[in-house]
Design a protein around this motif. Structure first.
Motif, PDB file in Angstrom:
ATOM      1  N   ILE A  62      29.073  33.624  45.755  1.00 18.76           N
ATOM      2  CA  ILE A  62      29.119  32.932  44.736  1.00 18.76           C
ATOM      3  C   ILE A  62      28.057  33.407  43.900  1.00 18.76           C
ATOM      4  CG2 ILE A  62      28.419  30.706  43.647  1.00 18.76           C
ATOM      5  CD1 ILE A  62      29.612  29.283  46.021  1.00 18.76           C
ATOM      6  N   THR A  63      26.701  33.897  44.475  1.00 17.72           N
ATOM      7  CA  THR A  63      25.836  34.574  43.654  1.00 17.72           C
ATOM      8  C   THR A  63      26.354  35.993  43.098  1.00 17.72           C
ATOM      9  OG1 THR A  63      24.262  33.638  45.246  1.00 17.72           O
ATOM     10  CG2 THR A  63      23.426  35.483  44.001  1.00 17.72           C
ATOM     11  N   ILE A  64      27.232  36.798  43.863  1.00 16.92           N
ATOM     12  CA  ILE A  64      27.631  37.819  43.499  1.00 16.92           C
ATOM     13  C   ILE A  64      28.412  37.543  42.064  1.00 16.92           C
ATOM     14  CG2 ILE A  64      29.282  39.737  43.869  1.00 16.92           C
ATOM     15  CD1 ILE A  64      28.214  39.644  46.803  1.00 16.92           C
ATOM     16  N   THR A  65      29.374  36.569  42.146  1.00 21.93           N
ATOM     17  CA  THR A  65      30.079  35.988  40.911  1.00 21.93           C
ATOM     18  C   THR A  65      29.332  35.859  39.828  1.00 21.93           C
ATOM     19  OG1 THR A  65      31.769  35.029  42.453  1.00 21.93           O
ATOM     20  CG2 THR A  65      31.946  34.382  40.264  1.00 21.93           C
ATOM     21  N   LEU A  66      28.077  35.402  40.008  1.00 24.72           N
ATOM     22  CA  LEU A  66      26.960  34.956  38.804  1.00 24.72           C
ATOM     23  C   LEU A  66      26.808  36.383  38.204  1.00 24.72           C
ATOM     24  CD1 LEU A  66      25.025  31.879  40.152  1.00 24.72           C
ATOM     25  CD2 LEU A  66      27.012  31.994  38.212  1.00 24.72           C
ATOM     26  N   THR A  67      26.457  37.147  39.171  1.00 31.15           N
ATOM     27  CA  THR A  67      25.860  38.482  38.675  1.00 31.15           C
ATOM     28  C   THR A  67      27.048  39.364  37.818  1.00 31.15           C
ATOM     29  OG1 THR A  67      24.640  38.727  40.894  1.00 31.15           O
ATOM     30  CG2 THR A  67      24.832  40.778  39.537  1.00 31.15           C
ATOM     31  N   VAL A  68      28.468  39.251  38.423  1.00 30.00           N
ATOM     32  CA  VAL A  68      29.315  39.860  37.719  1.00 30.00           C
ATOM     33  C   VAL A  68      29.303  39.383  36.471  1.00 30.00           C
ATOM     34  CG1 VAL A  68      31.643  40.202  37.650  1.00 30.00           C
ATOM     35  CG2 VAL A  68      30.463  40.500  39.666  1.00 30.00           C
ATOM     36  N   ASN A  69      29.304  37.987  36.367  1.00 36.75           N
ATOM     37  CA  ASN A  69      29.650  37.257  34.972  1.00 36.75           C
ATOM     38  C   ASN A  69      28.359  37.681  33.949  1.00 36.75           C
ATOM     39  OD1 ASN A  69      31.650  35.760  34.870  1.00 36.75           O
ATOM     40  ND2 ASN A  69      30.636  34.146  36.127  1.00 36.75           N
ATOM     41  N   GLN A  70      27.007  37.993  34.406  1.00 34.78           N
ATOM     42  CA  GLN A  70      26.008  38.522  33.548  1.00 34.78           C
ATOM     43  C   GLN A  70      26.167  40.019  33.076  1.00 34.78           C
ATOM     44  OE1 GLN A  70      22.502  37.981  36.199  1.00 34.78           O
ATOM     45  NE2 GLN A  70      22.088  36.094  35.559  1.00 34.78           N
ATOM     46  N   ALA A 225      38.583  48.522  30.607  1.00 33.78           N
ATOM     47  CA  ALA A 225      39.598  48.171  31.786  1.00 33.78           C
ATOM     48  C   ALA A 225      38.667  47.750  32.958  1.00 33.78           C
ATOM     49  CB  ALA A 225      40.585  49.584  32.342  1.00 33.78           C
ATOM     50  N   ILE A 226      37.616  48.410  32.854  1.00 24.57           N
ATOM     51  CA  ILE A 226      36.637  47.671  34.061  1.00 24.57           C
ATOM     52  C   ILE A 226      36.013  46.384  33.725  1.00 24.57           C
ATOM     53  CG2 ILE A 226      34.366  48.236  35.034  1.00 24.57           C
ATOM     54  CD1 ILE A 226      35.027  51.332  35.193  1.00 24.57           C
ATOM     55  N   GLN A 227      35.655  46.360  32.471  1.00 22.09           N
ATOM     56  CA  GLN A 227      35.275  44.962  32.092  1.00 22.09           C
ATOM     57  C   GLN A 227      36.242  43.967  32.210  1.00 22.09           C
ATOM     58  OE1 GLN A 227      33.945  45.833  27.976  1.00 22.09           O
ATOM     59  NE2 GLN A 227      32.012  44.930  28.442  1.00 22.09           N
ATOM     60  N   GLN A 228      37.638  44.280  32.102  1.00 23.82           N
ATOM     61  CA  GLN A 228      38.706  43.279  32.444  1.00 23.82           C
ATOM     62  C   GLN A 228      38.908  42.959  33.917  1.00 23.82           C
ATOM     63  OE1 GLN A 228      42.160  45.504  30.448  1.00 23.82           O
ATOM     64  NE2 GLN A 228      41.699  44.194  28.409  1.00 23.82           N
ATOM     65  N   ASP A 229      38.765  43.819  34.668  1.00 19.55           N
ATOM     66  CA  ASP A 229      38.718  43.927  36.143  1.00 19.55           C
ATOM     67  C   ASP A 229      37.612  43.084  36.705  1.00 19.55           C
ATOM     68  OD1 ASP A 229      40.996  44.950  36.967  1.00 19.55           O
ATOM     69  OD2 ASP A 229      40.032  46.673  38.017  1.00 19.55           O
ATOM     70  N   LEU A 230      36.382  43.288  35.916  1.00 27.12           N
ATOM     71  CA  LEU A 230      35.298  42.325  36.594  1.00 27.12           C
ATOM     72  C   LEU A 230      35.257  40.745  36.320  1.00 27.12           C
ATOM     73  CD1 LEU A 230      32.135  45.076  35.652  1.00 27.12           C
ATOM     74  CD2 LEU A 230      32.980  44.092  37.763  1.00 27.12           C
ATOM     75  N   ALA A 231      36.031  40.668  35.145  1.00 24.12           N
ATOM     76  CA  ALA A 231      36.232  39.356  34.727  1.00 24.12           C
ATOM     77  C   ALA A 231      37.249  38.656  35.356  1.00 24.12           C
ATOM     78  CB  ALA A 231      36.544  39.132  33.197  1.00 24.12           C
ATOM     79  N   GLN A 232      38.206  39.603  35.764  1.00 27.82           N
ATOM     80  CA  GLN A 232      39.298  38.711  36.681  1.00 27.82           C
ATOM     81  C   GLN A 232      38.767  38.540  38.073  1.00 27.82           C
ATOM     82  OE1 GLN A 232      41.995  37.830  36.081  1.00 27.82           O
ATOM     83  NE2 GLN A 232      43.149  37.679  38.176  1.00 27.82           N
ATOM     84  N   LEU A 233      37.754  39.621  38.430  1.00 25.50           N
ATOM     85  CA  LEU A 233      37.234  39.266  39.856  1.00 25.50           C
ATOM     86  C   LEU A 233      36.452  37.877  39.915  1.00 25.50           C
ATOM     87  CD1 LEU A 233      36.158  40.179  42.437  1.00 25.50           C
ATOM     88  CD2 LEU A 233      34.367  41.686  41.239  1.00 25.50           C
TER      89      LEU A 233
END
Length: 313
Positions: A62-70, A225-233
């Motif tokens: 979950i912490t990783i998810t928050l980092t990805v969102n940032q 594409a990578i931004q879209q992938d990170l958002a989907q992740l």
């Protein structure tokens, strides 16, 4: 890169690749139990492992998810001046291609924009060939070889037509082909500097600009594409986080305070192995998306004519 490796690292559906990871986790766990290398008996440490260690691991995701969102938001936010500069840069880039192609405007869709570049490269290559009829011997052979290569590259760029997935477009353009054609075009310009008629030189210079445009577009589309992938992740980790926590809770309830379980002993290895596989789901999703982002970055790292060996598929 062979087809299977390219599918696994880049082209394959990430949920399907994640499913392969999860299936592997289940099979390995079940095999270890069957081989008596690990045990899920009532007296084992499975309950405490699921109740503490695995739960903390899920919260780490979950912490990783928050980092990805940032990371995603840091690319979206910006000052008015910064955003205006980015828009002006995009317009200047499009105008350069439009001027060379001789069209009033270029398509907004990435695939159609690249098709316009590919078609214009082919047209300019034909015009260059018409202006070089007086060349013969080794010079003619060199020019013919160059024209064959640049036309093949233009056809490859045009192959993205109809592709709606941005990452699939980037995947089509992987490799050092643009750098090779960039260098070949520049070499002809310099080698026959005093021999080329002005119209032929103009065509080569136009081709050089178009090949550079492909390189710039590839890097830009890769970013998208990578931004879209990170958002989907980020979304998938959020979706699967709660079910995994529930699965972890259910596995711990199998083991009672007495040295027994609520599941029959013959079924215990299968049930707990499934529990391990379910808990592994968020990590499998994270691995599949990170593998793709890292692979795309690895094989599209160069922008100029210098291509590291690792990028040569």
């Amino acid at each position: 890169m062979n087809t299977a490796k390219k599918w696994f690292l880049i082209d394959g559906n990430r949920l399907l690749v994640s499913g392969l990871f999860v299936l592997g986790a289940f099979l390995v766990t079940f095999w270890l139990v069957s081989a008596d290398l690990i045990t899920f008996e009532p007296a084992s440490a499975v309950k405490s492992l699921f109740a503490s260690g695995i739960v903390s691991g899920v919260f780490s995701l979950i912490t990783i998810t928050l980092t990805v969102n940032q990371m995603i938001l840091s690319r979206v936010f910006g000052t008015i001046d910064g955003l205006a500069d980015r828009i002006d840069g995009s317009l200047d880039f499009r105008h350069t291609v439009e001027d060379i192609a001789g069209v009033p405007s270029s398509p907004n869709q990435p695939d159609e924009f690249l098709v316009l570049i590919g078609e214009t490269i082919s047209e300019r290559a034909s015009a260059f060939e018409d202006e070089c009829e007086e060349f013969d011997g080794e010079s003619r052979e060199e020019i013919d070889e160059y024209l064959a290569d640049i036309r093949a590259y233009a056809d490859r760029v045009e192959d993205v037509e109809g592709t709606e997935d941005t990452l699939e477009i980037v995947s089509t353009l992987l490799g050092p082909a643009y750098a090779q054609n960039l260098t070949a075009t520049d070499r002809l310009l310099r080698k026959y500097d005093g021999e080329l008629p002005d119209p032929a030189r103009d065509e080569l210079e136009a081709i050089l600009e178009l090949v550079k445009s492909v390189a710039v577009a590839r890097q830009f589309f890769k970013t998208i594409a990578i931004q879209q992938d990170l958002a989907q992740l980020s979304r998938l980790l959020a979706y699967f986080g709660v079910p995994v926590l529930l699965g972890t809770f259910f596995v711990t309830t199998i083991y009672t305070t007495t040295p027994t379980t609520t599941v029959a002993q013959p079924l215990l290895p299968v049930v707990v192995s499934l529990g391990v596989a379910v808990v592994f789901v968020p990590l499998a999703i994270l691995l599949s998306y990170i593998l793709r982002a890292a692979s795309v970055a690895r094989y599209t790292i160069s922008v100029g004519p210098f291509v590291p060996p690792e990028e040569r598929l």
